[in-house]
Design an enzyme around this catalytic site. Structure first.
Site, mmCIF file in Angstrom:
data_model
loop_
_atom_site.group_PDB
_atom_site.id
_atom_site.type_symbol
_atom_site.label_atom_id
_atom_site.label_comp_id
_atom_site.label_asym_id
_atom_site.label_seq_id
_atom_site.Cartn_x
_atom_site.Cartn_y
_atom_site.Cartn_z
ATOM 1 N N LYS A 116 -11.524 8.271 4.991
ATOM 2 C CA LYS A 116 -10.910 7.624 4.068
ATOM 3 C C LYS A 116 -11.360 6.300 4.220
ATOM 4 C CE LYS A 116 -6.832 7.066 1.118
ATOM 5 N NZ LYS A 116 -5.121 7.531 0.851
ATOM 6 N N SER A 197 -3.932 9.365 -3.038
ATOM 7 C CA SER A 197 -4.961 8.286 -3.237
ATOM 8 C C SER A 197 -6.266 8.733 -2.357
ATOM 9 C CB SER A 197 -4.586 7.152 -2.770
ATOM 10 O OG SER A 197 -4.311 7.043 -1.281
ATOM 11 N N THR A 218 1.071 7.331 2.086
ATOM 12 C CA THR A 218 2.067 6.657 1.964
ATOM 13 C C THR A 218 3.317 7.196 1.305
ATOM 14 O OG1 THR A 218 1.028 4.316 1.725
ATOM 15 C CG2 THR A 218 3.327 4.109 1.184
ATOM 16 N N GLY A 220 2.595 10.855 -1.010
ATOM 17 C CA GLY A 220 1.775 11.970 -1.681
ATOM 18 C C GLY A 220 0.562 11.763 -1.466
ATOM 19 N N SER A 221 -0.217 10.784 -0.917
ATOM 20 C CA SER A 221 -1.631 10.551 -0.848
ATOM 21 C C SER A 221 -2.323 11.430 -0.034
ATOM 22 C CB SER A 221 -2.018 9.073 -0.612
ATOM 23 O OG SER A 221 -1.596 8.212 -1.457
#
Length: 551
Positions: A116, A197, A218, A220-221
């Site tokens: 990422k 994200s 943080t 759900g990402s």
């Protein structure tokens, strides 16, 4: 303030050039559709690739060539990858030389991985969190998880797109959008919301644009884009994996984890990146601990005797009209879990579920951390071309630089943060304790204790926040797909949030540092259901290993 005058079009051309050079210099030629015994890259596992590498059926260079070509095929449509590593082929060649000399670092030796674009690499690639503000910025060292992957023999072939600043800028933006990377889309329906994200990581793993990816979470990402892209995601306990030189949101909630197509591959990558780091004091909790063997936890009897709770009120406070098929699949999965030996304890509700859902406190906590943690990261850069040193200067840049799409996409989270106290203020600690209650006595951890549960299960869409406040782990696996009769649901930006054939997942949530047990549960469920293979993306890259080997 000196600012970069480069245009978005120029950056896209640079990215396209890197993709082209990677493919062209690799001699990528599409030859035939005959697999010739090579593993299809959309289904390949670490084990199958490692076997092929060890047997000299193909090389790491071949893998890099194939994956770069696959990225080039679909990236113009999906915007999953922001940059390809221009040194990937030379790194792969070095790893091939090591293997030829009999030196093998482990199961990840020569395996291409994408990470990422908020995880730092001290190389020719950028680490930007999707913002023009950090284009060209340099870090003095790799992120610790980057170093660990490299030491394990992985080839980091590029950076994946993300929701800008890990979804911590706007309240009116979209999952998968960043000013630098554009709007990413999921591969199961045109203009599909990829979730965020770690959007690009979810897309890339699902389509085999690399063997697997790293994401960050943080709240759900990792698990949300994993579920919505039909893959496995492990959100580790905060403190199991280092966040050193990962662009932060919150020191109390941020964590780095794997996103892969199988539970076992996710476990292998977690094994490589987990462990203490003197530069992240949260990992001191495991400094004198021998980590479990996460791969050995992948057993068919991983659900035998396991007590699983269902907090129905967590689902109730967040349900929407279009989640019906997801809940149907969840309820049907209970029989599979029971048949595998699990004990289902229904209605193990979280006492504070409704209060938590309506509370503004979680946002205040993250904002309080973000102000301080972002400044720490920015002050550590070895080169900072736009002199972005704080949230104040970042907001000024974002609101005045046209390619940041302000005010169409606002900076409301930052505006709120700058009006609030930060985590050095005396008001932070009591507020943080109240926030912890939502995940402890009032939520996940308290429920696990009261009902003597090994884990809680939820559709992944409803799972993340329950673990986020206390930094507890989650493993998500594919659960199902919306039926052919499902209506197409779009958000206000036109992104498809549900449609025929779009995926969703099942999450196992447990106490802190219970990853091994959760992995065992997820593996048993995955092996009994094989859900991932029950639907196909609408767009799939066609380049395979046979197209590059010997080309």
């Amino acid at each position: 303030m000196e600012r970069i005058s480069i245009s978005r079009k120029t950056v896209l051309l640079i990215v396209a050039f890197l993709l082209f050079v990677g493919g062209a210099s690799a001699g990528v030629i599409i030859k035939s559709s005959n697999s010739a015994g090579y593993p299809p890259l959309i289904d390949a596992t670490i084990d199958t690739l490692a076997e092929g590498l060890a047997g000299k059926k193909f090389t790491s260079v071949d893998l890099v060539k194939a994956y770069i070509a696959r990225i080039a095929e679909v990236n113009g449509t999906l915007n999953a990858v922001t940059e390809v590593n221009p040194d990937a082929l030379s790194i792969a060649a070095q790893l091939d030389s090591e293997m030829s000399a009999g030196s093998i670092r482990g199961p990840l030796h020569g395996i291409p991985i994408l990470i990422k674009n908020n995880i730092a690499t001290n190389d020719k690639m950028n680490t930007t969190a999707g913002s023009w503000a950090l284009l060209g910025a340099k870090v003095p060292t790799d992120a610790t998880v980057t170093k660990k992957l490299r030491a394990a023999g992985a080839v980091i072939i590029g950076k994946t797109n993300l929701s800008q600043w890990a979804n911590w800028r706007s309240i009116n933006s979209t999952n998968g959008w960043s000013a630098l990377g554009g709007q990413a889309y999921g591969p199961y329906f045109p203009h599909e919301d990829p979730s965020g994200s770690s959007s690009g990581s979810g897309i890339s793993s699902s389509l085999g644009l690399a063997l697997a990816c790293l994401g960050t979470e943080t709240d759900g990402s990792i698990v949300d884009p994993s579920a919505d892209n039909n893959i496995v995601g492990i959100k580790p306990t905060v403190g199991l994996t280092s966040r050193y030189f990962v662009i932060p949101v919150s020191e109390h909630q941020d964590t780095v984890g794997p996103m892969a197509r199988t539970v076992k591959d996710s476990a292998r990558i977690l094994q490589a990146i987990a462990g203490p780091d003197p530069y992240d004091n949260y990992t001191s909790l495991i400094a004198n601990t021998t980590l479990p063997d996460y791969v050995s936890a992948c057993k068919m009897d991983g659900l035998s005797g396991i007590r699983l709770g269902i907090p129905r009120n967590v689902i109730a406070v967040r349900s929407e009209n279009f989640t019906g098929p997801m809940l149907d699949a969840f309820n049907q999965s209970l029989r599979v879990l029971e048949d595998a030996g699990a004990v289902i304890v229904d209605n193990t509700d979280f006492p504070a579920a409704t209060e938590f859902h309506n509370s503004k406190l979680p946002t205040k906590i993250l904002n309080a951390d973000f102000i301080v943690n972002l400044h720490t990261y920015l002050s550590s850069l070895s080169y900072n071309p736009n002199n972005i040193t704080s949230l104040v200067t970042l907001r000024e840049f974002t609101q005045s630089f046209p390619l940041e799409a302000y005010p169409l996409r606002d900076t409301r989270l930052w505006d709120q943060a700058l009006q609030n106290w930060n985590n050095t203020d005396p008001r932070f600690w009591p507020a943080y304790q109240q926030n912890l209650y939502y995940g402890d006595e009032g939520g996940l951890l308290g429920t696990l204790k009261r009902h003597q549960l090994d884990a809680v299960i939820l559709p992944t869409r409803f799972a993340a926040s329950s673990a986020a406040t206390v930094g507890a782990p989650i493993v998500t696996v594919p659960l199902g797909f919306y039926p052919a009769s499902a209506p197409v649901v779009r958000d206000s930006w036109g992104l498809v949030t549900a449609a025929p054939g779009t995926p969703f997942g099942l999450s196992f949530l447990g106490p802190k540092f219970s990853e091994a047990k959760l992995i065992g549960m997820a593996y048993a469920f995955e092996q009994k259901t094989q859900t991932r293979h029950k639907a196909q993306p609408y767009i799939v890259p066609k380049t395979e290993l046979q197209d590059v080997v010997g080309a």
